[in-house]
Design a protein around this motif. Structure first.
Motif, PDB file in Angstrom:
ATOM      1  N   GLU A 178      47.663 -12.243  63.402  1.00  0.00           N
ATOM      2  CA  GLU A 178      48.835 -12.976  62.926  1.00  0.00           C
ATOM      3  C   GLU A 178      49.178 -12.578  61.497  1.00  0.00           C
ATOM      4  OE1 GLU A 178      46.205 -16.095  65.166  1.00  0.00           O
ATOM      5  OE2 GLU A 178      45.939 -14.423  63.768  1.00  0.00           O
ATOM      6  N   SER A 179      50.445 -12.760  61.168  1.00  0.00           N
ATOM      7  CA  SER A 179      50.902 -12.564  59.800  1.00  0.00           C
ATOM      8  C   SER A 179      52.174 -13.358  59.597  1.00  0.00           C
ATOM      9  CB  SER A 179      51.137 -11.075  59.511  1.00  0.00           C
ATOM     10  OG  SER A 179      52.155 -10.559  60.340  1.00  0.00           O
ATOM     11  N   THR A 192      47.138 -17.790  60.418  1.00  0.00           N
ATOM     12  CA  THR A 192      47.925 -17.565  59.209  1.00  0.00           C
ATOM     13  C   THR A 192      48.406 -18.926  58.721  1.00  0.00           C
ATOM     14  OG1 THR A 192      49.755 -16.265  58.258  1.00  0.00           O
ATOM     15  CG2 THR A 192      50.102 -17.135  60.471  1.00  0.00           C
TER      16      THR A 192
END
Length: 125
Positions: free
Chosen positions: A6-7, A119
């Motif tokens: 994830e980001s 995130t």
């Protein structure tokens, strides 16, 4: 092996927008339910939005009309567009996948076996 990364999480003011991304690898991308889940300290992980292998979508009531899940099959990436963010949306957001119907997975996140590292999304008032 299956990998989810994830980001996109950060701190934003209430009313703002964010787009989270989840890059995936290691499995047949659209053969699983894939979704976004969130967790705050001291609470259980909860389902936010998910997409089935037939592209049907499911959202938790708290985000309907504000969040949109989509995916880019060419790049094996799942997105979560979050608009009109509220302080109560503050949480660690996780991408997850497994071979369960999304209608079941979004209610029972512990069924899912494949998770990213998360995130952090923080919405300030």
């Amino acid at each position: 092996r299956i990998r989810l990364v994830e980001s996109g999480g950060k701190s934003v003011p209430a009313g703002g927008s964010l787009r989270l991304s989840c890059e995936t690898s290691g499995y047949t991308y659209n053969s699983y339910c894939m979704g976004w889940f969130r967790q705050v300290p001291g609470s259980e992980r909860e389902g936010v939005a998910a997409i089935d292998n037939d592209d049907s979508l499911v959202y938790t009531d708290a985000v309907k009309g504000r969040f949109t899940l989509s995916r880019d099959n060419a790049n094996n990436t799942l997105y979560l567009q979050m608009n009109s963010l509220k302080p109560e949306d503050t949480a660690m957001y996780y991408c997850a996948a497994d071979a369960y119907p999304c209608s079941m997975a979004i209610k029972t996140p512990r069924l899912l076996g494949y998770w990213g590292q998360g995130t952090q999304v923080t919405v300030t008032s």
